[in-house]
Structures are given as structure tokens and as C-alpha cells.
Motif scaffolding. Structure first.
Motif, mmCIF file in Angstrom:
data_model
loop_
_atom_site.group_PDB
_atom_site.id
_atom_site.type_symbol
_atom_site.label_atom_id
_atom_site.label_comp_id
_atom_site.label_asym_id
_atom_site.label_seq_id
_atom_site.Cartn_x
_atom_site.Cartn_y
_atom_site.Cartn_z
ATOM 1 N N PRO A 2 11.593 21.439 34.990
ATOM 2 C CA PRO A 2 10.294 21.840 34.987
ATOM 3 C C PRO A 2 9.301 22.284 33.666
ATOM 4 O O PRO A 2 8.223 22.230 33.734
ATOM 5 C CB PRO A 2 10.356 23.043 35.825
ATOM 6 C CG PRO A 2 11.791 23.710 35.525
ATOM 7 C CD PRO A 2 12.551 22.417 35.187
ATOM 8 N N LYS A 46 -3.233 18.901 33.669
ATOM 9 C CA LYS A 46 -2.684 20.397 33.278
ATOM 10 C C LYS A 46 -1.503 20.825 34.260
ATOM 11 O O LYS A 46 -1.541 20.705 35.280
ATOM 12 C CB LYS A 46 -3.877 21.355 33.076
ATOM 13 C CG LYS A 46 -4.857 20.942 32.049
ATOM 14 C CD LYS A 46 -6.021 21.880 32.197
ATOM 15 C CE LYS A 46 -7.063 21.706 31.220
ATOM 16 N NZ LYS A 46 -8.222 22.628 30.897
ATOM 17 N N GLU A 47 -0.799 21.625 33.418
ATOM 18 C CA GLU A 47 0.346 22.355 34.246
ATOM 19 C C GLU A 47 0.008 22.732 35.794
ATOM 20 O O GLU A 47 0.546 22.434 36.681
ATOM 21 C CB GLU A 47 1.206 23.369 33.561
ATOM 22 C CG GLU A 47 2.443 23.873 34.250
ATOM 23 C CD GLU A 47 3.030 25.021 33.709
ATOM 24 O OE1 GLU A 47 3.425 25.894 34.140
ATOM 25 O OE2 GLU A 47 3.047 24.838 32.300
ATOM 26 N N MET A 48 -1.047 23.655 35.621
ATOM 27 C CA MET A 48 -1.605 24.231 36.947
ATOM 28 C C MET A 48 -1.915 22.863 37.900
ATOM 29 O O MET A 48 -1.896 23.381 39.159
ATOM 30 C CB MET A 48 -2.799 24.955 36.691
ATOM 31 C CG MET A 48 -3.208 26.309 37.771
ATOM 32 S SD MET A 48 -4.426 27.299 37.547
ATOM 33 C CE MET A 48 -5.736 26.415 36.721
ATOM 34 N N GLU A 49 -2.507 22.207 37.430
ATOM 35 C CA GLU A 49 -3.213 21.124 38.406
ATOM 36 C C GLU A 49 -2.225 20.086 38.886
ATOM 37 O O GLU A 49 -2.184 19.758 39.916
ATOM 38 C CB GLU A 49 -3.998 20.050 37.351
ATOM 39 C CG GLU A 49 -5.468 20.891 36.877
ATOM 40 C CD GLU A 49 -6.108 19.678 36.040
ATOM 41 O OE1 GLU A 49 -7.521 20.055 36.091
ATOM 42 O OE2 GLU A 49 -5.547 19.075 35.204
ATOM 43 N N VAL A 50 -0.929 20.289 38.057
ATOM 44 C CA VAL A 50 0.283 19.260 38.541
ATOM 45 C C VAL A 50 0.823 20.373 39.720
ATOM 46 O O VAL A 50 1.124 19.669 40.911
ATOM 47 C CB VAL A 50 1.121 19.019 37.504
ATOM 48 C CG1 VAL A 50 2.533 18.446 38.031
ATOM 49 C CG2 VAL A 50 0.484 18.097 36.370
ATOM 50 N N THR A 51 1.141 21.584 39.359
ATOM 51 C CA THR A 51 1.630 22.126 40.390
ATOM 52 C C THR A 51 0.952 22.153 41.755
ATOM 53 O O THR A 51 1.432 22.017 42.885
ATOM 54 C CB THR A 51 1.807 23.858 39.863
ATOM 55 O OG1 THR A 51 2.392 23.688 38.715
ATOM 56 C CG2 THR A 51 2.322 24.501 41.100
ATOM 57 N N ARG A 52 -0.566 22.198 41.707
ATOM 58 C CA ARG A 52 -1.373 22.225 42.954
ATOM 59 C C ARG A 52 -1.113 20.799 43.478
ATOM 60 O O ARG A 52 -1.136 20.809 44.709
ATOM 61 C CB ARG A 52 -2.889 22.587 42.597
ATOM 62 C CG ARG A 52 -3.764 22.542 43.732
ATOM 63 C CD ARG A 52 -5.125 22.810 43.382
ATOM 64 N NE ARG A 52 -6.168 23.264 44.453
ATOM 65 C CZ ARG A 52 -7.082 23.434 44.576
ATOM 66 N NH1 ARG A 52 -7.726 23.993 43.379
ATOM 67 N NH2 ARG A 52 -7.830 23.737 45.574
ATOM 68 N N MET A 54 1.371 18.693 43.447
ATOM 69 C CA MET A 54 2.710 18.715 43.978
ATOM 70 C C MET A 54 2.725 19.469 45.469
ATOM 71 O O MET A 54 3.400 19.071 46.345
ATOM 72 C CB MET A 54 3.827 18.861 43.193
ATOM 73 C CG MET A 54 3.823 18.031 41.705
ATOM 74 S SD MET A 54 3.927 16.145 42.113
ATOM 75 C CE MET A 54 5.520 16.192 42.983
ATOM 76 N N ARG A 55 2.144 20.727 45.329
ATOM 77 C CA ARG A 55 2.158 21.319 46.668
ATOM 78 C C ARG A 55 1.472 20.948 47.740
ATOM 79 O O ARG A 55 2.030 20.754 49.012
ATOM 80 C CB ARG A 55 1.725 22.694 46.229
ATOM 81 C CG ARG A 55 2.810 23.633 45.719
ATOM 82 C CD ARG A 55 2.141 24.947 45.214
ATOM 83 N NE ARG A 55 2.755 25.870 44.622
ATOM 84 C CZ ARG A 55 2.817 27.156 43.990
ATOM 85 N NH1 ARG A 55 1.386 27.353 43.909
ATOM 86 N NH2 ARG A 55 3.467 27.755 43.409
#
Length: 453
Positions: A2, A46-52, A54-55
Motif C-alpha cells: 500500500p 492522488k492517494e485519496m483519489e486512488v482509494t476512492r 478502488m472502493r
């Protein structure tokens, strides 16, 4: 992983230490014609965009009631299995390349080998291989190396072997001057007819692959096939479902002397269905063939003080050691999956495995009884089966599968592509995880789909 901690400055410092002007130069030995070139990738997120993202993608998955098998099986996995396997001392130390590896890791692999040798009734087990398909390819190559009586490099491969496995084997051995000869199956029983081997009697055959259970879920006539292989001077390769061996005769006891090699996929032993893997391949053999066995072997010994200990005794396949003399160029032993499988088998024990296998078989009997009570459904094969069976309807299998999916059911595996001669056939699997209510629901939905066809 991660999080990748390397900054641009870190990368520049590492390249400078290596004397390389760029990361690209680290791959300059790869011919230009084999490179894929620049990738047309979208701008980085960005990391926050990637997390969103993938969810959101994960949220598109639909929880379906699973009646699919075809080499990937949904069994109940006790919570303790991955609670233990995920501990740091196992999770991060599961691939020992040196004899000085962690004693705990080596003991787990030793225990795994002991369990698999017991389950298959073979002398030796490795620890381990990539997956079931590549383990079969490795078994074929091993058989050719082992069989000193044969010079033909001809392998008899039944059509009842998983189609994906057959393709993988052809891909791996196709450039090594091996000839794979396909054996037909009996359309009534769904298994290889031993009489069909008569055309090959008296010819030079290096090995015969014997699946148990076969791709249709049907039990093969393993004793007769093994006896034929021995009489013909061929190596008998058993391709087995390890869960089925909790009920069925193990390959080491087939025929008069047993199979020479046993292989397969260990996924049923505590490995979850995780979007396509990872799985792990296993391979066992007679002691006489051990020096041709690809993979690592862990042995139990004593130290100078007489205390028990464990050590790597053989890792003949490793290309980083033997290069061109290696028995295999596959280096991934799936040790973490093996660790989970060892814990799973230790928790359930022989009786627990037997109960899982027996309940799976009884559930499949129940489903097939319910399905064949429907006028437009027929069982395709008459041979005895384990926890998979094939049925046929008058409607296209693809429509049946789509209709079931719309109703929240993963209905099985369509056979029309690989076995068009069977018509609109579906391979369905039932394990111990399905309840009687699940089974009745499946049959009701099939009846409903057919009544509206």
C-alpha cells in the motif's frame, strides 16, 4: 504494497550507487523488439483519489450464491487459519531460499509435506509449486526425465482433464519436443474408457495422466488406468483434487503398485476465492523419483547437541542455483498458501476433511436429484461423481447462466465452448457451504427460467 517509501532523491541515489544513469538502463538486456514500448496511461491520481476509485470498483462486486467449481472451490475456512497465517512470523518469512531459514517456517513446510504425503499415500511431497495447471506441466516434464524405458516423449492426456490445465501444459511443454496425445471420453459415463487405450498398447508411451476426479466431476477408473500404464512402461501421473482424497482411494494405492507422481491444486485446503488466486500447486512422488522432483524439500534432523531441527535438503529446480541444469524455471513456491493449507489440515484433521468431502458429495446428490425432477433438465453422464456434475437443458446455457446471475446465483460453468458435443451443458458444483435452502432455491430458479423460455 500500500505504500512505496522511495522518493525521487532516493531513486537517484540508488541509481548512482549502481552506476546506472536511469532506471531504463537496468533493463537494457531485454531486446527492443520484445518491449511493449510506452504505455498509454492516464495521469497519475492522488492517494485519496486512488482509494476512492478502488472502493467504487470493489462496490461493483455482487455477492452471488456460488454453485461454480471447475477448479476453484468455495469451502468454509475456519477463522483461525488466516488469523495464524497472517502473523508476521509466517506472513513475511514464507519463502526460504537458504538452509538457514527460520526454523518455524521450515517446520511448517515439513509438516505440510508430511500431511500431503499421507493424504496421497505417496513417499515424498515437495513444498510447493505455482498452481495446479503448472504442477501438471511439471509432472509431465518430470515423467519424461524419469522414464528411462521410454524414448518417445509421448504423453497421453485425457480430454477429461481441465481444459485450462491442458492449455497450460501445451504452452509450457510445447517447445520441448513433447507430444501430447488426447484421449477421448465415453459420452455415456463421462470418463476415459480403459478400452480406448488399446490403440496405444505396444507403443512407446512416456506417461499417462489420470485425473481423479475429472473435470466433469466424474470418478475415473483409476485402478485399470494405472495398471495399463505400468504394463505399458508408462509413468502414471495422478491429477487429483485433495479434498476428494479424504473419501477416495489415494493415488499411492491405485492399481497394483500405485501412481508414480501425484499433483494438483491445493486451493480447496483453506485458500479463499480471491478474484483468481493465488492458489498453490502440490506434487508428490515415489522415493525412487525424488531427484527429479521439482521444488524444495525440507527434512528433519538433529543438531550437534541432539536437538531436533529442520533444514532444506533439496531445491534442485532453482534457476538461481542450477540455471540451465535446473529441473524447472518456476521459482514461486506459494509458501504463504502452503502455510494456510497446513494450518487448515491440522485444524480439521482426517475426520474433519472426510466430513467436508462427504457433506459436499451429499449436497451434490441432493441438487442433482432436484434438478433431474424438472422435465426439461437431464443429467449428462451416468458415472459416479464427487461434488460436481453436468446437467443439460433445452435452453442455451448462456441464457441460463445470465438468468441465474440476475437472480443472485453464480450458476456454474458453461461447457459449450470446450465441449460443444455435449450441447447446452453446465457444470455445477456444491460444497459443504451450501444449505438445503440454497439447493432448493437453485432448482426453483432453474425451473422458473425454463418455464419462461
Amino acid at each position: 504494497m500500500p505504500f512505496i517509501p522511495h522518493t525521487e532523491d532516493d531513486i537517484r541515489e540508488m541509481l548512482a550507487a549502481l552506476g546506472a544513469p536511469s532506471t531504463e538502463t537496468l533493463f537494457d538486456e531485454i531486446p527492443a523488439e520484445l518491449r511493449c514500448g510506452a504505455l498509454d496511461l492516464p495521469p497519475a491520481l492522488k492517494e485519496m483519489e486512488v482509494t476512492r476509485l478502488m472502493r467504487a470498483r470493489a462496490g461493483q462486486n455482487r455477492p452471488l450464491l456460488c454453485f461454480a467449481g471447475a477448479g476453484a472451490y468455495e469451502h468454509h475456512i475456519p477463522a483461525a487459519v488466516w488469523a495464524v497465517a497472517s502473523r508476521g512470523e509466517y506472513y513475511s518469512a514464507y519463502t526460504p531460499y537458504q538452509a538457514e531459514a527460520s526454523q518455524g517456517t521450515l517446520q511448517v513446510l515439513y509438516e505440510y509435506q508430511s500431511m500431503m504425503a499421507s493424504l496421497t499415500a505417496m513417499d515424498v511431497s515437495n513444498a510447493s509449486l505455482y498452481d495446479g495447471a503448472t504442477s501438471l506441466a511439471e509432472a509431465v516434464l518430470m515423467a519424461v526425465r524419469t522414464n528411462r524405458k521410454s524414448h518417445s516423449r509421448r504423453i497421453l492426456m485425457p480430454k477429461t482433464v481441465h481444459p485450462f490445465y491442458r492449455r497450460v501444459v501445451r504452452t509450457i511443454v510445447g517447445s520441448q519436443a513433447l507430444e501430447l496425445i488426447e484421449l477421448p471420453y465415453d459420452v455415456e459415463t463421462g470418463r476415459v474408457d480403459p478400452a480406448s487405450l488399446e490403440i496405444h498398447s505396444g507403443t512407446d508411451i512416456a506417461a499417462l495422466v489420470i485425473p481423479q476426479i475429472n473435470f466433469f466431476g466424474v470418478l475415473e477408473a483409476v485402478d485399470e488406468l494405472t495398471v495399463w500404464a505400468a504394463a505399458s512402461g508408462a509413468i502414471a501421473i495422478a491429477l487429483v483434487n485433495p479434498m476428494a482424497l479424504a473419501l477416495l482411494k489415494p493415488p499411492g494405492e491405485w492399481g497394483q503398485e500405485g501412481a508414480d507422481i501425484a499433483c494438483g491444486d491445493g486451493q480447496p485446503l483453506g485458500i479463499p476465492l480471491s478474484g483468481g488466486g493465488p492458489y498453490f500447486g502440490f506434487m508428490c512422488c515415489r522415493k525412487a523419483h525424488v531427484h527429479q522432483l521439482p521444488g524444495r524439500l525440507v527434512g528433519r534432523t538433529v543438531d550437534m547437541d541432539g536437538k531436533p531441527g529442520f533444514t532444506l535438503t533439496l531445491q534442485a529446480r532453482e534457476q538461481h542455483i542450477r540455471r540451465g541444469r535446473a529441473t524447472s524455471n518456476i521459482c514461486t513456491n506459494q509458501g504463504l498458501m502452503v502455510t494456510a493449507a497446513t494450518i487448515y489440515m491440522a485444524l480439521l484433521g482426517p475426520e474433519g476433511l472426510r466430513r467436508v468431502a462427504l457433506q459436499s458429495h451429499q449436497n451434490t446428490l441432493s441438487l442433482m436429484s432436484s434438478l433431474t425432477a424438472i422435465d426439461a433438465v437431464e443429467r449428462v453422464f451416468s458415472g459416479p461423481f464427487f461434488h460436481e456434475a453436468v446437467f443439460r437443458t433445452r435452453r442455451p446455457a448462456s441464457e441460463i447462466m445470465d438468468g441465474l446471475a440476475e437472480r443472485g446465483i453464480l450458476g456454474g460453468h458453461e461447457l459449450t465452448r470446450d465441449y460443444p458435443e455435449l450441447g447446452e451443458a453446465i457444470l455445477v458444483c456444491v460444497t459443504e457451504t451450501r444449505t438445503q435452502e440454497d439447493i432448493e432455491s437453485y432448482a426453483r430458479q432453474i425451473a422458473s427460467l425454463l418455464s419462461h423460455g
